[in-house]
Design an enzyme around this catalytic site. Structure first.
Site, PDB file in Angstrom:
ATOM      1  N   PRO A   1     -14.652  -6.412  19.393  1.00 10.44           N
ATOM      2  CA  PRO A   1     -15.877  -7.189  19.551  1.00 10.44           C
ATOM      3  C   PRO A   1     -17.108  -6.557  18.913  1.00 10.44           C
ATOM      4  CG  PRO A   1     -15.210  -6.188  21.628  1.00 10.44           C
ATOM      5  CD  PRO A   1     -14.072  -5.993  20.678  1.00 10.44           C
ATOM      6  N   ASN A   2     -17.919  -7.440  18.371  1.00 10.68           N
ATOM      7  CA  ASN A   2     -19.231  -7.115  17.777  1.00 10.68           C
ATOM      8  C   ASN A   2     -19.140  -6.402  16.438  1.00 10.68           C
ATOM      9  OD1 ASN A   2     -20.822  -8.193  20.001  1.00 10.68           O
ATOM     10  ND2 ASN A   2     -19.998  -6.491  21.184  1.00 10.68           N
TER      11      ASN A   2
ATOM     12  N   ARG B   1     -26.013  -4.588  12.900  1.00 10.95           N
ATOM     13  CA  ARG B   1     -26.010  -4.143  14.294  1.00 10.95           C
ATOM     14  C   ARG B   1     -26.330  -2.646  14.392  1.00 10.95           C
ATOM     15  NH1 ARG B   1     -20.530  -2.823  17.648  1.00 10.95           N
ATOM     16  NH2 ARG B   1     -21.535  -2.477  19.640  1.00 10.95           N
TER      17      ARG B   1
ATOM     18  N   TYR C   1     -24.308   2.706  13.739  1.00 12.59           N
ATOM     19  CA  TYR C   1     -23.047   2.281  13.126  1.00 12.59           C
ATOM     20  C   TYR C   1     -23.064   2.249  11.601  1.00 12.59           C
ATOM     21  CZ  TYR C   1     -22.049   0.990  17.933  1.00 12.59           C
ATOM     22  OH  TYR C   1     -21.849   1.032  19.291  1.00 12.59           O
TER      23      TYR C   1
ATOM     24  N   ASN D   1     -10.198  -0.229  15.822  1.00 11.92           N
ATOM     25  CA  ASN D   1     -11.461   0.058  16.493  1.00 11.92           C
ATOM     26  C   ASN D   1     -11.617  -0.996  17.585  1.00 11.92           C
ATOM     27  OD1 ASN D   1     -14.011   0.471  17.447  1.00 11.92           O
ATOM     28  ND2 ASN D   1     -14.974   0.660  15.427  1.00 11.92           N
TER      29      ASN D   1
ATOM     30  N   ALA E   1     -16.048  -2.083  22.443  1.00 11.62           N
ATOM     31  CA  ALA E   1     -16.308  -1.823  23.863  1.00 11.62           C
ATOM     32  C   ALA E   1     -15.054  -1.971  24.729  1.00 11.62           C
ATOM     33  CB  ALA E   1     -17.406  -2.754  24.364  1.00 11.62           C
TER      34      ALA E   1
ATOM     35  N   HIS F   1     -13.368   0.989  26.482  1.00 10.16           N
ATOM     36  CA  HIS F   1     -13.826   1.554  27.750  1.00 10.16           C
ATOM     37  C   HIS F   1     -13.531   0.658  28.950  1.00 10.16           C
ATOM     38  CE1 HIS F   1     -15.873   3.793  24.665  1.00 10.16           C
ATOM     39  NE2 HIS F   1     -16.641   2.763  24.347  1.00 10.16           N
TER      40      HIS F   1
ATOM     41  N   ASP G   1      -2.033  -1.976  27.949  1.00  9.45           N
ATOM     42  CA  ASP G   1      -0.675  -2.432  28.254  1.00  9.45           C
ATOM     43  C   ASP G   1      -0.009  -3.054  27.027  1.00  9.45           C
ATOM     44  OD1 ASP G   1      -0.895  -1.530  30.833  1.00  9.45           O
ATOM     45  OD2 ASP G   1      -1.121  -3.505  31.744  1.00  9.45           O
TER      46      ASP G   1
ATOM     47  N   GLU H   1      -6.691   5.097  17.294  1.00 10.43           N
ATOM     48  CA  GLU H   1      -7.973   4.546  17.766  1.00 10.43           C
ATOM     49  C   GLU H   1      -9.098   5.170  16.943  1.00 10.43           C
ATOM     50  OE1 GLU H   1      -8.611   4.880  22.087  1.00 10.43           O
ATOM     51  OE2 GLU H   1     -10.699   5.341  21.634  1.00 10.43           O
TER      52      GLU H   1
ATOM     53  N   HIS I   1     -13.422   5.137  15.931  1.00 13.18           N
ATOM     54  CA  HIS I   1     -14.788   4.723  16.250  1.00 13.18           C
ATOM     55  C   HIS I   1     -15.717   5.223  15.164  1.00 13.18           C
ATOM     56  CE1 HIS I   1     -13.552   3.462  20.219  1.00 13.18           C
ATOM     57  NE2 HIS I   1     -12.855   4.577  20.296  1.00 13.18           N
ATOM     58  N   LEU I   2     -16.668   4.389  14.813  1.00 16.66           N
ATOM     59  CA  LEU I   2     -17.674   4.793  13.836  1.00 16.66           C
ATOM     60  C   LEU I   2     -18.549   5.900  14.410  1.00 16.66           C
ATOM     61  CD1 LEU I   2     -18.366   1.102  13.193  1.00 16.66           C
ATOM     62  CD2 LEU I   2     -17.983   2.621  11.249  1.00 16.66           C
ATOM     63  N   SER I   3     -18.996   5.688  15.645  1.00 18.42           N
ATOM     64  CA  SER I   3     -19.897   6.654  16.280  1.00 18.42           C
ATOM     65  C   SER I   3     -19.093   7.688  17.073  1.00 18.42           C
ATOM     66  CB  SER I   3     -20.855   5.914  17.230  1.00 18.42           C
ATOM     67  OG  SER I   3     -20.130   5.313  18.296  1.00 18.42           O
TER      68      SER I   3
ATOM     69  N   ARG J   1     -22.365  10.022  23.287  1.00 17.25           N
ATOM     70  CA  ARG J   1     -23.221   8.898  23.681  1.00 17.25           C
ATOM     71  C   ARG J   1     -23.215   8.727  25.209  1.00 17.25           C
ATOM     72  NH1 ARG J   1     -21.821   3.870  20.144  1.00 17.25           N
ATOM     73  NH2 ARG J   1     -23.805   3.172  21.055  1.00 17.25           N
TER      74      ARG J   1
ATOM     75  N   ARG K   1     -19.069   5.588  27.639  1.00 16.19           N
ATOM     76  CA  ARG K   1     -18.288   5.541  26.387  1.00 16.19           C
ATOM     77  C   ARG K   1     -17.353   6.744  26.257  1.00 16.19           C
ATOM     78  NH1 ARG K   1     -20.918   1.359  23.474  1.00 16.19           N
ATOM     79  NH2 ARG K   1     -23.118   1.320  23.968  1.00 16.19           N
TER      80      ARG K   1
HETATM   81  C1  DQA Z   1     -17.521   1.736  18.781  1.00 12.73           C
HETATM   82  C2  DQA Z   1     -18.002   2.510  20.017  1.00 12.73           C
HETATM   83  C3  DQA Z   1     -17.963   1.637  21.258  1.00 12.73           C
HETATM   84  O1  DQA Z   1     -18.426   2.366  22.392  1.00 12.73           O
HETATM   85  C4  DQA Z   1     -18.844   0.420  21.083  1.00 12.73           C
HETATM   86  O2  DQA Z   1     -18.744  -0.425  22.200  1.00 12.73           O
HETATM   87  C5  DQA Z   1     -18.551  -0.320  19.828  1.00 12.73           C
HETATM   88  C6  DQA Z   1     -18.304   0.441  18.605  1.00 12.73           C
HETATM   89  C7  DQA Z   1     -17.681   2.574  17.498  1.00 12.73           C
HETATM   90  O3  DQA Z   1     -17.041   2.209  16.499  1.00 12.73           O
HETATM   91  O4  DQA Z   1     -18.421   3.545  17.462  1.00 12.73           O
HETATM   92  O5  DQA Z   1     -18.573  -1.537  19.778  1.00 12.73           O
HETATM   93  O6  DQA Z   1     -16.142   1.421  18.940  1.00 12.73           O
END
Ligand code: DQA
Length: 148
Positions: free
Chosen positions: A10-11, A18, A23, A74, A77, A80, A87, A98, A100-102, A107, A111
């Site tokens: 998502p997002n 964003r 990011y 990725n 959210a 978390h 599952d 897995e 993550h950009l950040s 943080r 997270r």
């Molecule tokens: C994220 C980190 C997550 O905590 C956050 O909700 C995201 C992006 C990252 O790529 O850093 O949507 O997955």
């Protein structure tokens, strides 16, 4: 040809606009292109998908069982929050890295915990769009598809 699923949660469709200070400025399509370009040197084909919906991400993982050698994901959210995605990873037995950009560990506290990391091959976080490149290399290494 080895096929890998690149799955964004998502997002992440809003990347580029964003919170660029967190990011980065690169759009999702640009990241997908970078990963595809990087994969091509190994003769690996990337199929990239993004969804804002937990169930669609789960369906995509179920379908990937049929065709993908592994997944770079990725989960946004859902990392978390989602027992259901955890599952799905366990159920499909897919090799998932897995990413993550950040640096989620630097943080907010919420997270710091990932429901998914324990059922993934590993986690890469904090390197911006290069997290995906590192994640792909880690996955291919895990699958035994890189030279020693
Ligand atoms: C994220 C980190 C997550 O905590 C956050 O909700 C995201 C992006 C990252 O790529 O850093 O949507 O997955």
């Amino acid at each position: 040809m080895t096929k890998i699923l690149l799955l964004h949660g998502p997002n992440l469709n809003l990347l580029g606009i964003r919170e660029p200070q967190v990011y980065g400025h690169m759009m999702l399509g640009d990241i997908n292109d970078k990963v595809k370009e990087h994969a091509a040197q190994y003769n690996v084909e990337i199929t990239a998908k993004q969804s804002n919906h937990e169930g669609v991400l789960i369906d995509t993982l179920h379908e990937a069982r049929e065709w993908a050698a592994g997944v770079v994901m990725n989960p946004g959210a859902y990392t978390h929050t989602s027992v259901a995605i955890r599952d799905a990873i366990s159920a499909t037995q897919l090799a998932v890295v897995e990413v993550h950009l950040s640096n989620v560990h630097a943080r907010e506290e919420f997270r710091h915990h990932s429901y998914l990391a324990p059922v993934c091959v590993g986690q890469i976080a904090g390197f911006g769009w290069r997290s995906y490149i590192l994640g792909l290399d880690a996955l291919l290494g895990h699958l035994g598809l890189l030279d020693e």
